[in-house]
Design an enzyme around this catalytic site. Structure first.
Site, PDB file in Angstrom:
ATOM      1  N   ARG A 185     -39.681  21.287   1.121  1.00 14.02           N
ATOM      2  CA  ARG A 185     -40.363  22.105   0.108  1.00 14.02           C
ATOM      3  C   ARG A 185     -40.173  21.509  -1.289  1.00 14.02           C
ATOM      4  O   ARG A 185     -39.228  20.787  -1.548  1.00 14.02           O
ATOM      5  CB  ARG A 185     -39.844  23.543   0.147  1.00 14.02           C
ATOM      6  CG  ARG A 185     -40.430  24.353   1.289  1.00 14.02           C
ATOM      7  CD  ARG A 185     -39.960  25.790   1.280  1.00 14.02           C
ATOM      8  NE  ARG A 185     -38.550  25.899   1.601  1.00 14.02           N
ATOM      9  CZ  ARG A 185     -37.599  26.177   0.735  1.00 14.02           C
ATOM     10  NH1 ARG A 185     -37.912  26.418  -0.530  1.00 14.02           N
ATOM     11  NH2 ARG A 185     -36.351  26.241   1.116  1.00 14.02           N
ATOM     12  N   LYS A 354     -43.452  29.635   3.673  1.00 12.72           N
ATOM     13  CA  LYS A 354     -42.576  30.204   2.664  1.00 12.72           C
ATOM     14  C   LYS A 354     -43.381  30.758   1.476  1.00 12.72           C
ATOM     15  O   LYS A 354     -42.930  31.667   0.787  1.00 12.72           O
ATOM     16  CB  LYS A 354     -41.520  29.181   2.214  1.00 12.72           C
ATOM     17  CG  LYS A 354     -40.347  29.034   3.222  1.00 12.72           C
ATOM     18  CD  LYS A 354     -39.607  30.345   3.387  1.00 12.72           C
ATOM     19  CE  LYS A 354     -38.165  30.304   3.875  1.00 12.72           C
ATOM     20  NZ  LYS A 354     -37.814  29.746   5.142  1.00 12.72           N
ATOM     21  N   HIS A 373     -34.697  37.374   3.826  1.00  9.76           N
ATOM     22  CA  HIS A 373     -34.656  35.986   4.307  1.00  9.76           C
ATOM     23  C   HIS A 373     -33.549  35.909   5.355  1.00  9.76           C
ATOM     24  O   HIS A 373     -32.439  35.490   5.073  1.00  9.76           O
ATOM     25  CB  HIS A 373     -34.390  35.012   3.150  1.00  9.76           C
ATOM     26  CG  HIS A 373     -34.497  33.573   3.558  1.00  9.76           C
ATOM     27  ND1 HIS A 373     -33.808  32.569   2.932  1.00  9.76           N
ATOM     28  CD2 HIS A 373     -35.219  32.972   4.536  1.00  9.76           C
ATOM     29  CE1 HIS A 373     -34.099  31.418   3.512  1.00  9.76           C
ATOM     30  NE2 HIS A 373     -34.943  31.630   4.478  1.00  9.76           N
ATOM     31  N   SER A 391     -31.222  27.701   3.734  1.00  7.20           N
ATOM     32  CA  SER A 391     -31.653  26.709   4.707  1.00  7.20           C
ATOM     33  C   SER A 391     -30.466  25.919   5.270  1.00  7.20           C
ATOM     34  O   SER A 391     -29.606  25.468   4.524  1.00  7.20           O
ATOM     35  CB  SER A 391     -32.635  25.763   4.021  1.00  7.20           C
ATOM     36  OG  SER A 391     -33.227  24.944   4.979  1.00  7.20           O
ATOM     37  N   LYS A 395     -29.502  30.452  10.572  1.00 10.17           N
ATOM     38  CA  LYS A 395     -30.329  31.626  10.904  1.00 10.17           C
ATOM     39  C   LYS A 395     -31.077  31.409  12.225  1.00 10.17           C
ATOM     40  O   LYS A 395     -31.029  32.243  13.122  1.00 10.17           O
ATOM     41  CB  LYS A 395     -31.368  31.905   9.797  1.00 10.17           C
ATOM     42  CG  LYS A 395     -30.801  32.307   8.464  1.00 10.17           C
ATOM     43  CD  LYS A 395     -31.892  32.622   7.454  1.00 10.17           C
ATOM     44  CE  LYS A 395     -32.819  31.460   7.130  1.00 10.17           C
ATOM     45  NZ  LYS A 395     -32.146  30.298   6.533  1.00 10.17           N
ATOM     46  N   THR A 396     -31.769  30.266  12.310  1.00 11.56           N
ATOM     47  CA  THR A 396     -32.570  29.995  13.509  1.00 11.56           C
ATOM     48  C   THR A 396     -31.665  29.769  14.717  1.00 11.56           C
ATOM     49  O   THR A 396     -31.866  30.359  15.784  1.00 11.56           O
ATOM     50  CB  THR A 396     -33.481  28.768  13.274  1.00 11.56           C
ATOM     51  OG1 THR A 396     -34.329  29.053  12.159  1.00 11.56           O
ATOM     52  CG2 THR A 396     -34.330  28.456  14.489  1.00 11.56           C
ATOM     53  N   ASP A 410     -36.437  33.966  10.792  1.00 12.55           N
ATOM     54  CA  ASP A 410     -36.405  33.625   9.365  1.00 12.55           C
ATOM     55  C   ASP A 410     -36.842  34.691   8.365  1.00 12.55           C
ATOM     56  O   ASP A 410     -36.302  34.748   7.277  1.00 12.55           O
ATOM     57  CB  ASP A 410     -37.266  32.370   9.157  1.00 12.55           C
ATOM     58  CG  ASP A 410     -36.990  31.651   7.847  1.00 12.55           C
ATOM     59  OD1 ASP A 410     -35.814  31.388   7.544  1.00 12.55           O
ATOM     60  OD2 ASP A 410     -37.945  31.359   7.125  1.00 12.55           O
ATOM     61  N   ARG A 475     -38.548  18.943  12.169  1.00  8.60           N
ATOM     62  CA  ARG A 475     -38.780  20.354  12.494  1.00  8.60           C
ATOM     63  C   ARG A 475     -39.661  20.545  13.717  1.00  8.60           C
ATOM     64  O   ARG A 475     -40.480  19.693  14.037  1.00  8.60           O
ATOM     65  CB  ARG A 475     -39.499  21.033  11.320  1.00  8.60           C
ATOM     66  CG  ARG A 475     -38.698  21.111  10.052  1.00  8.60           C
ATOM     67  CD  ARG A 475     -37.828  22.332  10.067  1.00  8.60           C
ATOM     68  NE  ARG A 475     -37.168  22.513   8.779  1.00  8.60           N
ATOM     69  CZ  ARG A 475     -36.717  23.693   8.362  1.00  8.60           C
ATOM     70  NH1 ARG A 475     -36.852  24.774   9.097  1.00  8.60           N
ATOM     71  NH2 ARG A 475     -36.106  23.778   7.199  1.00  8.60           N
TER      72      ARG A 475
HETATM   73  N1  LIG Z   1     -21.152  25.990  13.571  1.00 11.14           N
HETATM   74  C1  LIG Z   1     -22.461  25.935  13.398  1.00 11.14           C
HETATM   75  N2  LIG Z   1     -23.189  27.062  13.246  1.00 11.14           N
HETATM   76  C2  LIG Z   1     -24.515  27.018  13.058  1.00 11.14           C
HETATM   77  N3  LIG Z   1     -25.244  25.874  13.031  1.00 11.14           N
HETATM   78  C3  LIG Z   1     -24.579  24.717  13.197  1.00 11.14           C
HETATM   79  C4  LIG Z   1     -23.179  24.694  13.392  1.00 11.14           C
HETATM   80  N4  LIG Z   1     -22.815  23.413  13.520  1.00 11.14           N
HETATM   81  C5  LIG Z   1     -23.915  22.668  13.414  1.00 11.14           C
HETATM   82  N5  LIG Z   1     -24.999  23.428  13.238  1.00 11.14           N
HETATM   83  C6  LIG Z   1     -26.372  22.921  13.043  1.00 11.14           C
HETATM   84  O1  LIG Z   1     -26.809  23.312  11.748  1.00 11.14           O
HETATM   85  C7  LIG Z   1     -28.175  23.575  11.729  1.00 11.14           C
HETATM   86  C8  LIG Z   1     -28.434  24.998  11.290  1.00 11.14           C
HETATM   87  O2  LIG Z   1     -29.787  25.061  10.948  1.00 11.14           O
HETATM   88  P1  LIG Z   1     -30.745  26.290  11.186  1.00 11.14           P
HETATM   89  O3  LIG Z   1     -30.276  27.141  12.296  1.00 11.14           O
HETATM   90  O4  LIG Z   1     -32.127  25.730  11.275  1.00 11.14           O
HETATM   91  O5  LIG Z   1     -30.567  27.027   9.789  1.00 11.14           O
HETATM   92  P2  LIG Z   1     -31.542  27.979   9.026  1.00 11.14           P
HETATM   93  O6  LIG Z   1     -32.454  28.559  10.044  1.00 11.14           O
HETATM   94  O7  LIG Z   1     -30.655  28.967   8.385  1.00 11.14           O
HETATM   95  O8  LIG Z   1     -32.270  27.110   8.046  1.00 11.14           O
HETATM   96  C9  LIG Z   1     -28.692  23.330  13.123  1.00 11.14           C
HETATM   97  O9  LIG Z   1     -29.208  22.043  13.182  1.00 11.14           O
HETATM   98  C10 LIG Z   1     -27.428  23.482  13.970  1.00 11.14           C
HETATM   99  O10 LIG Z   1     -27.478  22.755  15.153  1.00 11.14           O
HETATM  100  C1  LIG Z   2     -38.917  26.664   6.280  1.00 11.69           C
HETATM  101  C2  LIG Z   2     -37.749  26.719   5.733  1.00 11.69           C
HETATM  102  O1  LIG Z   2     -36.784  27.572   6.242  1.00 11.69           O
HETATM  103  P1  LIG Z   2     -35.308  27.363   6.812  1.00 11.69           P
HETATM  104  O2  LIG Z   2     -34.854  26.020   6.370  1.00 11.69           O
HETATM  105  O3  LIG Z   2     -34.545  28.468   6.198  1.00 11.69           O
HETATM  106  O4  LIG Z   2     -35.380  27.475   8.300  1.00 11.69           O
HETATM  107  C3  LIG Z   2     -37.527  25.940   4.539  1.00 11.69           C
HETATM  108  O5  LIG Z   2     -36.592  26.265   3.813  1.00 11.69           O
HETATM  109  O6  LIG Z   2     -38.319  25.011   4.284  1.00 11.69           O
HETATM  110 CA   LIG Z   3     -34.950  28.702   4.041  1.00 12.22          CA
HETATM  111 MN   LIG Z   4     -34.557  28.550  10.075  1.00 11.64          MN
END
Ligand SMILES: Nc1ncnc2c1ncn2[C@@H]1O[C@H](COP(=O)(O)OP(=O)(O)O)[C@@H](O)[C@H]1O
Ligand SMILES: C=C(OP(=O)(O)O)C(=O)O
Ligand SMILES: [Ca+2]
Ligand SMILES: [Mn+2]
Length: 691
Positions: A185, A354, A373, A391, A395-396, A410, A475
């Site tokens: 972004r 977003k 969020h 980010s 969360k995911t 999200d 992604r």
């Molecule tokens: N202890 C942990 N808890 C959560 N995620 C972790 C951990 N260790 C490594 N990761 C990695 O960190 C990243 C978390 O990203 P994601 O779940 O996409 O975050 P968000 O959705 O909040 O942007 C993933 O690639 C995940 O595999």
């Molecule tokens: C799509 C997004 O969300 P997130 O990284 O929180 O999954 C982003 O921040 O670009």
């Molecule tokens: Ca985000």
């Molecule tokens: Mn996410």
């Protein structure tokens, strides 16, 4: 079936005992018994030419969607031809220039298919008060713009592979694409039109806390970790400049042979559903939004009418640097009064998702609904958990839990009736994705899923998820029903647990802390994490970030408005707040390492089950966190970070440094009331670190 009605049935799923929610169970074709064929002879096909043969392949159909319903009496009453005409007129109005009187000539269908007969739909435009329209037609008003309307994933695959460089099939059936020069972004290029509509919106230049103004100011360096206060995204722009960019985008889109139009929904709460239209130049963008927004049924599409909000994505085309306010070739412009967003100079698809989230952060609080969020899931007993975080904090990853129903990864709303997902899909990070650690996400990367900026073997098309050659922010965007335990419709009761996720690069926040309501509010308003590389364009190192409400880049009002709503709802429904550090353990990011995902999952399990609420706790210094002494499956010594640091002085110094950063960040909120409860406001101010 109305979209709000439950359309799932529960049956036991052997492996983990989680009842499976089955969606849309269609009666399959029955196998007729006794029909045995004894030889392989068959009648020759009835075709005279190869074209005729090919024409037999394709059955005439309307666009299909996962939740298609039966034709309603109302829909049937409007003749097909009339509906199609109305639809084209509506799209034509969306694509209208504001400075010319006629055009575009919109026709439906692929220009490559010669059989599509053009139904020309010129429009007379409504005069806009800003710009005079000229009574001269231009060549652009003479050409046809073909509309590819709500195409199916298969059709979009073909468009992408045929016409868009860098689009390929992967071995698992996903569509691999490149997002171009931008792989994250661009919050510094996001603007909001300042007008009567945005009077209450926190715009830069308005009366908002100083730090909330500062967009991406690197404040100081600490142990090699730069510290950033992410400010308001709401860099103001005037309406005229918006219209210039809008015209630029519309002219670009209309100059193309064809554009993609998606008509879809946001928010699974049927009473607060928003109709969105996305006009884009790329099949990639159309498929991304097909996956990320809620897909209408055939019946819903027929009755779609006028959208509540429209995105013009002309991301391949730059903005004009000579245009007032433009500081780069990229501009993402939001006009709430016109209910429009224009994207120029970035093809990163997350910008659309977003961007719509910002719109929801404006529309929902106006209806007393809290936009969040956060990820969200639900246990089999109906216990709902929210996962807030910036980010890369998890969360995911953590809302996608094989033992729980996924409501969304999200963006959510919390209303009087419970929680609802805003979206219809998930957007997972792929970097270092492993089948073993994240099986549900791994398996969701199949036909229909868009994978952005990943690297694959040119022959086998096997994706190498460890490869960062294009970007670290690789992604996958997939429809939520690709996750086996998705809860469709994506709604649930009031949350029981509110989990704040922080990826602490300092390695001093405990893996889990139980929070008081005041502490929850303090940390919600602070919105701390160490930004992981990649998601925000240009950030390559972990950076300590404070982003109010875990979403300063998306919120539209002052952070305390959202915080007050969250406090009120948590209090009313008795939700418990937790702070989970998914970041470093055993030292800062140079010396320690990221806490194992398996341990974080055990911690989260203990929160969900209620076991952690009953555990024994000790209180930490500086932050005053309640930390458990024991959690099943997690080594007890890591629960208090001080145990994992070999250099205790370094630990103390780092702890105080981080505490100081929190204090500094919070200064701007010191003279703000959070809601009407003065006692709570005072408690929140006192809930931060003290030393
Ligand atoms: N202890 C942990 N808890 C959560 N995620 C972790 C951990 N260790 C490594 N990761 C990695 O960190 C990243 C978390 O990203 P994601 O779940 O996409 O975050 P968000 O959705 O909040 O942007 C993933 O690639 C995940 O595999
Ligand atoms: C799509 C997004 O969300 P997130 O990284 O929180 O999954 C982003 O921040 O670009
Ligand atoms: Ca985000
Ligand atoms: Mn996410």
């Amino acid at each position: 079936m109305a979209s709000g009605e439950a359309r799932f049935s529960l049956s036991m799923n052997g492996r983990n005992g989680l009842p499976k929610i089955q969606t849309d169970k269609r009666s399959g074709e029955e196998m007729k018994e006794g029909e045995i064929c004894h030889d392989d002879s068959a009648k020759p096909v009835k075709a005279q030419t190869i074209e005729e043969l090919h024409s037999l392949q394709k059955k005439k159909s309307a666009p299909t969607t996962p939740h298609s319903g039966a034709m309603s009496a109302f829909a049937a009453a409007v003749p097909e031809e009339e509906r199609s005409k109305q639809q084209l007129q509506s799209i034509s109005a969306s694509l209208a220039s504001l400075t010319r009187e006629t055009g575009p000539k919109v026709v439906k269908g692929d220009p490559a298919r010669k059989s599509d007969t053009p139904h020309v739909q010129p429009v007379r435009h409504q005069q806009h008060h800003f710009v005079p329209t000229f009574n001269i037609s231009s060549d652009s008003a003479l050409k046809f713009t073909h509309i590819l309307y709500n195409l199916s994933p298969a059709e979009l695959y073909e468009q992408a592979i045929k016409y868009e460089k860098g689009s390929f099939l992967t071995s698992s059936g996903a569509l691999a694409t490149l997002s171009g020069a931008k792989t994250g972004r661009s919050p510094r290029d996001k603007r909001v039109v300042k007008d009567e509509t945005t009077a209450e919106v926190a715009l830069v230049g308005k009366e908002v806390p100083a730090l909330f103004h500062i967009s991406f100011r690197i404040l100081r360096s600490c142990h090699g970790i730069s510290v950033m206060f992410r400010g308001s995204p709401n860099i103001e722009m005037d309406e005229e400049t918006f219209l210039i960019n809008r015209e630029r985008a519309v002219d670009y889109l209309c100059s193309l042979e064809k554009v993609f139009v998606n008509d879809q929904f946001l928010n699974w709460d049927p009473e607060n559903r928003i109709k969105v239209r996305i006009v884009s130049a790329r099949a990639y963008h159309s498929l991304f939004m097909h996956n990320m927004c809620i897909r209408p049924s055939q019946e819903e599409l027929e009755n779609f009418g006028t959208p509540d909000f429209t995105i013009y994505n002309a991301g391949q085309f730059p903005c004009n640097r000579f245009t007032h306010y433009m500081t780069s070739s990229t501009s993402i412009d939001l006009n709430l009064a016109r209910r429009e967003m224009v994207i120029l100079g970035t093809q990163y698809a997350g910008e659309m998702k977003k961007g719509l989230f910002s719109v929801m952060h404006y529309l929902m609080p106006k209806r007393q609904i809290l936009s969040l969020h956060s990820g969200c899931n639900m246990g089999k007993d109906g216990d709902v958990a929210l996962f807030f975080g910036l980010s890369g904090t998890g969360k995911t990853t953590l809302s996608t839990d094989h033992n729980r129903y996924l409501i969304g990864d999200d963006e959510h709303c919390w209303s009087e009736s419970g929680v609802s997902n805003i979206e219809g899909g998930c957007y997972a990070k792929c970097i270092d994705l492993s089948r073993e650690k994240e099986p549900d996400i791994w398996n969701a990367i199949k036909f229909g899923t868009v994978v952005e900026n990943v690297v694959f073997d040119e022959h086998t098309r096997e994706v190498d998820y460890t490869d960062k050659s294009v970007t670290e922010n690789t992604r996958a965007a997939y429809p939520i029903e690709y996750i086996p335990n998705a809860k469709i419709p994506c709604v649930g009761p009031h949350p029981k647990n509110v989990i704040l996720l922080a990826c602490d690069a300092f390695g001093v926040l405990p893996p889990v802390s139980k929070l008081t309501l005041a502490q929850t509010m303090y940390h919600f308003i602070s919105g701390y994490t160490a930004v992981m590389a990649g998601t925000v364009d240009g950030i390559k190192e972990p950076t300590a970030t404070f982003s109010a409400c875990f979403g300063a880049a998306f919120i539209m009002f002052h952070p305390t408005k959202y915080a007050a709503m969250l406090a009120e709802k948590m209090q009313k429904h008795g939700a418990t707040g937790w702070l989970v550090n998914t970041g470093w353990s055993g030292g800062s990011y140079e010396t320690g390492s990221r806490i194992k995902l398996a341990y974080t999952r055990k911690i989260i399990d203990a929160i969900h089950s209620g076991v952690l609420l009953e555990a024994n706790y000790t209180k930490t210094e500086v932050f005053g966190f309640e930390i458990p002494t024991e959690i099943e499956g997690v080594p007890s010594e890591i629960l208090d970070p001080v145990n994992t640091w070999s250099d205790k002085n370094a630990h103390q110094e780092t702890l105080l440094k981080l505490g100081g950063l929190f204090k500094k960040n919070f200064e701007v909120f010191l003279n703000h009331n959070i809601g009407t409860d003065n006692n709570l406001t005072q408690e929140i101010l006192e809930a931060g670190p003290s030393f």
